[in-house]
Design a protein around this motif. Sequence first.
Motif, PDB file in Angstrom:
ATOM      1  N   LEU A  19       0.832  -1.204   0.000  1.00 58.57           N
ATOM      2  CA  LEU A  19       0.000   0.000   0.000  1.00 58.57           C
ATOM      3  C   LEU A  19       0.868   1.257   0.000  1.00 58.57           C
ATOM      4  O   LEU A  19       0.564   2.224  -0.711  1.00 58.57           O
ATOM      5  CB  LEU A  19      -0.938  -0.009   1.220  1.00 58.57           C
ATOM      6  N   CYS A  20       1.942   1.241   0.765  1.00 57.29           N
ATOM      7  CA  CYS A  20       2.858   2.395   0.767  1.00 57.29           C
ATOM      8  C   CYS A  20       3.468   2.615  -0.613  1.00 57.29           C
ATOM      9  O   CYS A  20       3.617   3.765  -1.067  1.00 57.29           O
ATOM     10  CB  CYS A  20       3.963   2.199   1.796  1.00 57.29           C
ATOM     11  N   ILE A  21       3.821   1.535  -1.290  1.00 64.49           N
ATOM     12  CA  ILE A  21       4.397   1.644  -2.636  1.00 64.49           C
ATOM     13  C   ILE A  21       3.346   2.134  -3.612  1.00 64.49           C
ATOM     14  O   ILE A  21       3.584   3.082  -4.385  1.00 64.49           O
ATOM     15  CB  ILE A  21       4.968   0.284  -3.085  1.00 64.49           C
ATOM     16  N   GLU A  22       2.161   1.528  -3.595  1.00 65.16           N
ATOM     17  CA  GLU A  22       1.104   1.879  -4.548  1.00 65.16           C
ATOM     18  C   GLU A  22       0.594   3.300  -4.352  1.00 65.16           C
ATOM     19  O   GLU A  22       0.180   3.959  -5.321  1.00 65.16           O
ATOM     20  CB  GLU A  22      -0.052   0.884  -4.402  1.00 65.16           C
ATOM     21  N   GLU A  23       0.620   3.782  -3.130  1.00 60.50           N
ATOM     22  CA  GLU A  23       0.135   5.123  -2.829  1.00 60.50           C
ATOM     23  C   GLU A  23       1.260   6.166  -2.876  1.00 60.50           C
ATOM     24  O   GLU A  23       1.067   7.313  -2.470  1.00 60.50           O
ATOM     25  CB  GLU A  23      -0.551   5.123  -1.464  1.00 60.50           C
ATOM     26  N   ASN A  24       2.434   5.741  -3.354  1.00 65.78           N
ATOM     27  CA  ASN A  24       3.596   6.636  -3.554  1.00 65.78           C
ATOM     28  C   ASN A  24       4.067   7.302  -2.268  1.00 65.78           C
ATOM     29  O   ASN A  24       4.656   8.384  -2.308  1.00 65.78           O
ATOM     30  CB  ASN A  24       3.279   7.700  -4.612  1.00 65.78           C
ATOM     31  N   GLU A  25       3.839   6.659  -1.149  1.00 67.73           N
ATOM     32  CA  GLU A  25       4.232   7.283   0.122  1.00 67.73           C
ATOM     33  C   GLU A  25       5.746   7.297   0.308  1.00 67.73           C
ATOM     34  O   GLU A  25       6.288   8.213   0.914  1.00 67.73           O
ATOM     35  CB  GLU A  25       3.521   6.581   1.280  1.00 67.73           C
ATOM     36  N   PHE A  26       6.438   6.293  -0.203  1.00 65.04           N
ATOM     37  CA  PHE A  26       7.902   6.313  -0.160  1.00 65.04           C
ATOM     38  C   PHE A  26       8.446   7.320  -1.164  1.00 65.04           C
ATOM     39  O   PHE A  26       9.378   8.086  -0.866  1.00 65.04           O
ATOM     40  CB  PHE A  26       8.465   4.921  -0.464  1.00 65.04           C
ATOM     41  N   ASN A  27       7.869   7.321  -2.364  1.00 65.99           N
ATOM     42  CA  ASN A  27       8.354   8.223  -3.415  1.00 65.99           C
ATOM     43  C   ASN A  27       8.259   9.690  -3.018  1.00 65.99           C
ATOM     44  O   ASN A  27       9.088  10.509  -3.415  1.00 65.99           O
ATOM     45  CB  ASN A  27       7.566   7.997  -4.712  1.00 65.99           C
ATOM     46  N   LYS A  28       7.245  10.025  -2.234  1.00 63.19           N
ATOM     47  CA  LYS A  28       7.084  11.411  -1.786  1.00 63.19           C
ATOM     48  C   LYS A  28       8.269  11.877  -0.962  1.00 63.19           C
ATOM     49  O   LYS A  28       8.535  13.078  -0.869  1.00 63.19           O
ATOM     50  CB  LYS A  28       5.790  11.550  -0.964  1.00 63.19           C
ATOM     51  N   GLU A  29       8.971  10.923  -0.362  1.00 58.87           N
ATOM     52  CA  GLU A  29      10.161  11.244   0.442  1.00 58.87           C
ATOM     53  C   GLU A  29      11.452  10.902  -0.305  1.00 58.87           C
ATOM     54  O   GLU A  29      12.507  10.714   0.307  1.00 58.87           O
ATOM     55  CB  GLU A  29      10.099  10.487   1.777  1.00 58.87           C
ATOM     56  N   GLU A  30      11.331  10.795  -1.633  1.00 59.33           N
ATOM     57  CA  GLU A  30      12.493  10.536  -2.492  1.00 59.33           C
ATOM     58  C   GLU A  30      13.151   9.184  -2.208  1.00 59.33           C
ATOM     59  O   GLU A  30      14.379   9.044  -2.283  1.00 59.33           O
ATOM     60  CB  GLU A  30      13.532  11.665  -2.357  1.00 59.33           C
ATOM     61  N   ILE A  31      12.317   8.194  -1.857  1.00 57.64           N
ATOM     62  CA  ILE A  31      12.808   6.836  -1.642  1.00 57.64           C
ATOM     63  C   ILE A  31      12.062   5.919  -2.602  1.00 57.64           C
ATOM     64  O   ILE A  31      10.833   5.868  -2.597  1.00 57.64           O
ATOM     65  CB  ILE A  31      12.570   6.361  -0.192  1.00 57.64           C
ATOM     66  N   ASN A  32      12.817   5.199  -3.424  1.00 58.37           N
ATOM     67  CA  ASN A  32      12.222   4.272  -4.374  1.00 58.37           C
ATOM     68  C   ASN A  32      12.340   2.861  -3.810  1.00 58.37           C
ATOM     69  O   ASN A  32      13.388   2.222  -3.907  1.00 58.37           O
ATOM     70  CB  ASN A  32      12.933   4.375  -5.734  1.00 58.37           C
ATOM     71  N   VAL A  33      11.270   2.386  -3.184  1.00 60.24           N
ATOM     72  CA  VAL A  33      11.282   1.042  -2.607  1.00 60.24           C
ATOM     73  C   VAL A  33      10.901   0.038  -3.689  1.00 60.24           C
ATOM     74  O   VAL A  33       9.822   0.120  -4.281  1.00 60.24           O
ATOM     75  CB  VAL A  33      10.319   0.948  -1.406  1.00 60.24           C
ATOM     76  N   ILE A  34      11.804  -0.893  -3.950  1.00 57.99           N
ATOM     77  CA  ILE A  34      11.575  -1.944  -4.954  1.00 57.99           C
ATOM     78  C   ILE A  34      11.336  -3.249  -4.203  1.00 57.99           C
ATOM     79  O   ILE A  34      12.213  -3.756  -3.499  1.00 57.99           O
ATOM     80  CB  ILE A  34      12.787  -2.084  -5.888  1.00 57.99           C
ATOM     81  N   TRP A  35      10.127  -3.775  -4.338  1.00 58.81           N
ATOM     82  CA  TRP A  35       9.748  -4.997  -3.621  1.00 58.81           C
ATOM     83  C   TRP A  35      10.014  -6.223  -4.473  1.00 58.81           C
ATOM     84  O   TRP A  35       9.710  -6.252  -5.660  1.00 58.81           O
ATOM     85  CB  TRP A  35       8.266  -4.950  -3.255  1.00 58.81           C
ATOM     86  N   LYS A  36      10.553  -7.272  -3.838  1.00 55.08           N
ATOM     87  CA  LYS A  36      10.720  -8.554  -4.519  1.00 55.08           C
ATOM     88  C   LYS A  36      10.090  -9.652  -3.677  1.00 55.08           C
ATOM     89  O   LYS A  36      10.405  -9.812  -2.498  1.00 55.08           O
ATOM     90  CB  LYS A  36      12.193  -8.880  -4.762  1.00 55.08           C
ATOM     91  N   ASP A  37       9.174 -10.413  -4.304  1.00 56.18           N
ATOM     92  CA  ASP A  37       8.553 -11.542  -3.628  1.00 56.18           C
ATOM     93  C   ASP A  37       9.508 -12.724  -3.536  1.00 56.18           C
ATOM     94  O   ASP A  37      10.203 -13.044  -4.507  1.00 56.18           O
ATOM     95  CB  ASP A  37       7.295 -11.996  -4.380  1.00 56.18           C
ATOM     96  N   PHE A  38       9.496 -13.381  -2.374  1.00 53.76           N
ATOM     97  CA  PHE A  38      10.250 -14.620  -2.166  1.00 53.76           C
ATOM     98  C   PHE A  38       9.273 -15.696  -1.696  1.00 53.76           C
ATOM     99  O   PHE A  38       9.133 -15.941  -0.487  1.00 53.76           O
ATOM    100  CB  PHE A  38      11.361 -14.411  -1.131  1.00 53.76           C
ATOM    101  N   PRO A  39       8.580 -16.359  -2.636  1.00 54.62           N
ATOM    102  CA  PRO A  39       7.598 -17.363  -2.235  1.00 54.62           C
ATOM    103  C   PRO A  39       8.202 -18.547  -1.504  1.00 54.62           C
ATOM    104  O   PRO A  39       7.499 -19.248  -0.767  1.00 54.62           O
ATOM    105  CB  PRO A  39       6.961 -17.789  -3.564  1.00 54.62           C
ATOM    106  N   ASP A  40       9.507 -18.784  -1.701  1.00 52.99           N
ATOM    107  CA  ASP A  40      10.143 -19.901  -1.012  1.00 52.99           C
ATOM    108  C   ASP A  40      10.733 -19.506   0.338  1.00 52.99           C
ATOM    109  O   ASP A  40      11.373 -20.317   0.993  1.00 52.99           O
ATOM    110  CB  ASP A  40      11.192 -20.597  -1.885  1.00 52.99           C
TER     111      ASP A  40
END
Length: 283
Positions: A19-40
């Motif tokens: 939700l923070c990523i989708e709502e650009n809450e990190f980007n507003k603070e000049e932080i680009n959070v890149i999420w990676k799923d680890f299903p294992d």
Amino acid sequence: MKSIRIGGVPEHFNLPWHLCIEENEFNKEEINVIWKDFPDGTGAMNQALRSGEIDAAVILTEGVTRDIINGNPAKIVQNYIGSPLVWGIHVAADSKYKNLEDLRNTKAAISREGSGSQLMAYVNAQNNGWNIEDLKFKIVTDVEGAVKSLKEDKAQYFMWEHFTTKPLVDNHTFRLIADCPTPWPCFVIAVREEVLKYNAERIQKMLEILNTKTSTFKNIPEIDKILAERYDQKIEDIRNWLKITSWSDSQLRENELDEVQEKLRQLKLIPKKVRNSEILHSL
């Protein structure tokens, strides 16, 4: 804009991040959070932290503690889920095994060496008075691998988070034998030491944004429906899960980490306990 690469399981626990990523809450603070799923799960994330593939992970407390003691150059910077994780102990739906005692001396399916599914198999064995040296494991990589392995009787039981696995119980792929809660808060946030050395302020700001979201997460209108739809869960299961789950923005307590280390030592999964300062880092 500086990027921070985060790893985590594709489960309902981590919706606040998305939700923070989708709502650009990190980007507003000049932080680009890149999420990676680890299903294992935890073992794969520990490996990714070691290799520098990710900068930080939302990861099982006992799994990352063990790996840090065994040389992973990372530190726990805060708790994430303050409540225990409920591990379901599953067998194939048509299995002959009916209770926990039936599973003594059988083989556990695990995602990989050092995974939560392996560590909790040790905890479950100790809880039931089994000889942990008799435990046998079949590496299956992920839930799909576990389904195949149990169906073919290459392993006889599989431990995974209760609610994540419940759809497979509901559709009669698995049968739930019992639950095994962790004796400590289940998920923490771990960050590579190199990242903490050069980007501690950015990590701290990222966590402030995240913690603001988790502090009000349960109050989001229709959050139960949102979780049920996004994670293919029954709404009554999500509601039950929300009742027993709490998020945390504090550091793991010393006595909690002591308990984790002592359990790992008793199970012979670490050679010795270390100073908590070798595992924790306060921002």
